[in-house]
Design a protein around this motif. Structure first.
Motif, PDB file in Angstrom:
ATOM      1  N   GLU A   1      12.692  48.950 -35.282  1.00  0.00           N
ATOM      2  CA  GLU A   1      13.995  48.286 -35.393  1.00  0.00           C
ATOM      3  C   GLU A   1      14.375  48.087 -36.855  1.00  0.00           C
ATOM      4  O   GLU A   1      15.528  48.316 -37.251  1.00  0.00           O
ATOM      5  CB  GLU A   1      13.955  46.939 -34.674  1.00  0.00           C
ATOM      6  CG  GLU A   1      13.817  47.050 -33.158  1.00  0.00           C
ATOM      7  CD  GLU A   1      13.792  45.697 -32.483  1.00  0.00           C
ATOM      8  OE1 GLU A   1      13.439  44.702 -33.158  1.00  0.00           O
ATOM      9  OE2 GLU A   1      14.127  45.629 -31.283  1.00  0.00           O
ATOM     10  N   GLU A   2      13.405  47.681 -37.658  1.00  0.00           N
ATOM     11  CA  GLU A   2      13.645  47.494 -39.097  1.00  0.00           C
ATOM     12  C   GLU A   2      14.007  48.817 -39.757  1.00  0.00           C
ATOM     13  O   GLU A   2      14.925  48.888 -40.588  1.00  0.00           O
ATOM     14  CB  GLU A   2      12.393  46.906 -39.746  1.00  0.00           C
ATOM     15  CG  GLU A   2      12.506  46.663 -41.242  1.00  0.00           C
ATOM     16  CD  GLU A   2      11.225  46.087 -41.817  1.00  0.00           C
ATOM     17  OE1 GLU A   2      10.777  46.584 -42.874  1.00  0.00           O
ATOM     18  OE2 GLU A   2      10.670  45.134 -41.217  1.00  0.00           O
TER      19      GLU A   2
ATOM     20  N   SER B   1      17.584  49.773 -39.119  1.00  0.00           N
ATOM     21  CA  SER B   1      18.541  49.003 -39.911  1.00  0.00           C
ATOM     22  C   SER B   1      18.645  49.499 -41.343  1.00  0.00           C
ATOM     23  O   SER B   1      19.615  49.210 -42.041  1.00  0.00           O
ATOM     24  CB  SER B   1      18.166  47.516 -39.897  1.00  0.00           C
ATOM     25  OG  SER B   1      16.986  47.282 -40.645  1.00  0.00           O
ATOM     26  N   HIS B   2      17.629  50.266 -41.794  1.00  0.00           N
ATOM     27  CA  HIS B   2      17.635  50.803 -43.157  1.00  0.00           C
ATOM     28  C   HIS B   2      17.802  52.325 -43.181  1.00  0.00           C
ATOM     29  O   HIS B   2      17.599  52.953 -44.221  1.00  0.00           O
ATOM     30  CB  HIS B   2      16.349  50.410 -43.876  1.00  0.00           C
ATOM     31  CG  HIS B   2      16.247  48.949 -44.185  1.00  0.00           C
ATOM     32  ND1 HIS B   2      16.899  48.360 -45.257  1.00  0.00           N
ATOM     33  CD2 HIS B   2      15.591  47.936 -43.544  1.00  0.00           C
ATOM     34  CE1 HIS B   2      16.634  47.072 -45.277  1.00  0.00           C
ATOM     35  NE2 HIS B   2      15.842  46.779 -44.253  1.00  0.00           N
TER      36      HIS B   2
END
Length: 362
Positions: free
Chosen positions: A39-40, A43-44
């Protein structure tokens, strides 16, 4: 990461995660950890996840051995018994591979060929030999010799076992190995290497001129790497094969011949140890034209027996600016190591520099 003409294009960018290596917990990382990491990453704008599937007691006494449910009985004694993913009833990386596929994230798995706990592997691979120095004694560490029959068989068995378990998942696109090499100038001078060299050379290894030694190492290691990559591609033709190397000739690595040897891409260590811009650029030029996914070390703590350069946010931002402005066209991506132990400060510095200077994707 938005596109801009001032940003460097990367085909791949993501994290390299030790499933057990230097993990904060005895059982290694968990499914939840990797789920949240995906998920992280989304987001990037990251699209690459590399999973290191073993650990070694020489560098991490808390974690030693394989981190997947091994099937081959000869390998079973080298399972990390405390690792969560190594148990069939709690294996979770297969779920992570499904999740990565849904997110469009390519997964790579890695093993460090030849770095094994000899005391544990000797029971089933008794002729796996540690590399030796000129004095005839084993070198410090756990690096085994590719000329020894047991070490060679073990390397084939472990990659076959790993990819047989995970190779059916579409997200698994790549496999990378390190080593299949000699220790460097110091070795190897074990009986197996001496026997491999003696039919072609009248002089013993320790009296061989440096240039002749380098040529012989490349010939011998090239044959080994070719056999290894051919073995993988015959069984798992969908998987690309990479090598973690800086092309050290004393290892027996010749970048000009990597493609011939079946290596699809290279993954050179980047700031593992203190390194300047010119040195990095020379290394990358030496590895041309092989596509590179930079193995970028973000750690600020050194493992046992491994005195890495302890990174700061300033160092990370500076080196990523060197990557951004590097005068070479074969940087295909960056993979950041070792995610579970990267400090919040270094993590944020990396993300800030990535956002400012790069865009990711085809």
């Amino acid at each position: 990461m938005g596109r801009s003409k001032n940003k460097k294009a990367l085909r791949w960018c993501g994290w390299l995660v030790g499933i057990s290596y230097c993990a904060p917990q005895p059982g290694g990382v968990t499914h939840d950890h990797l789920h949240h990491l995906l998920e992280e990453m989304a987001s990037h704008g990251m699209n690459y996840l590399s999973l290191m599937m073993q650990s070694y007691a020489y560098f991490d006494p808390e974690h030693d051995g394989y981190a997947w449910p091994v099937s081959n009985p000869r390998l079973a004694g080298y399972i990390d018994e405390r690792n969560i993913n190594a148990k069939r009833e709690s294996e979770f990386v297969s779920r992570v591979l499904h999740e990565a596929e849904r997110r469009g994230v390519a997964v790579e798995m890695t093993l460090n060929w030849g770095i094994w706990n000899n005391a544990r592997i000797a029971k089933t691979y008794p002729d796996a030999c540690l590399q030796h120095g000129k004095d005839g004694r084993p070198l410090a560490g756990s690096l085994h010799c590719p000329d020894s029959p047991g070490a060679w068989r073990l390397g084939l068995d472990e990659v076959d076992d790993l990819l047989s378990f995970y190779g059916k998942y579409p997200a698994l696109k790549r496999f990378a190995f390190e080593r299949i090499s000699y220790a460097g100038r110091a070795g190897c001078y074990c009986p197996y290497t001496r026997a491999a060299c003696s039919p072609k050379h009248a002089k013993p290894l320790e009296r061989m001129p440096t240039a002749e030694m380098v040529r012989w190492k490349a010939e011998n290691i090239g044959r080994k790497i070719t056999e290894f990559t051919s073995f993988i591609k015959a069984r798992f033709p969908r998987v690309e094969v990479g090598c973690s190397t800086v092309g050290n000739p004393h290892w027996g690595h010749d970048p000009a011949r990597f493609s011939e040897w079946g290596i699809d891409y290279v993954q050179p260590h980047t700031i593992q140890f203190k390194t300047g811009k010119r040195q990095l650029h020379r290394t990358w030029a030496h590895l041309s034209p092989n596509p590179m996914v930079l193995h970028f070390d973000l750690r600020d703590r050194a493992p046992q027996n491994y005195p890495i350069w302890q990174k700061t946010p300033k160092i990370i931002k500076q080196v990523l600016s060197w990557v951004r402005n590097a005068p070479c066209q074969h940087i295909d991506g960056i993979v950041f190591f070792n995610e579970p132990v990267v400090s919040p400060q270094n993590r944020q510095a990396m993300y800030d520099a990535l956002e400012a200077g790069f865009h990711v994707g085809e």
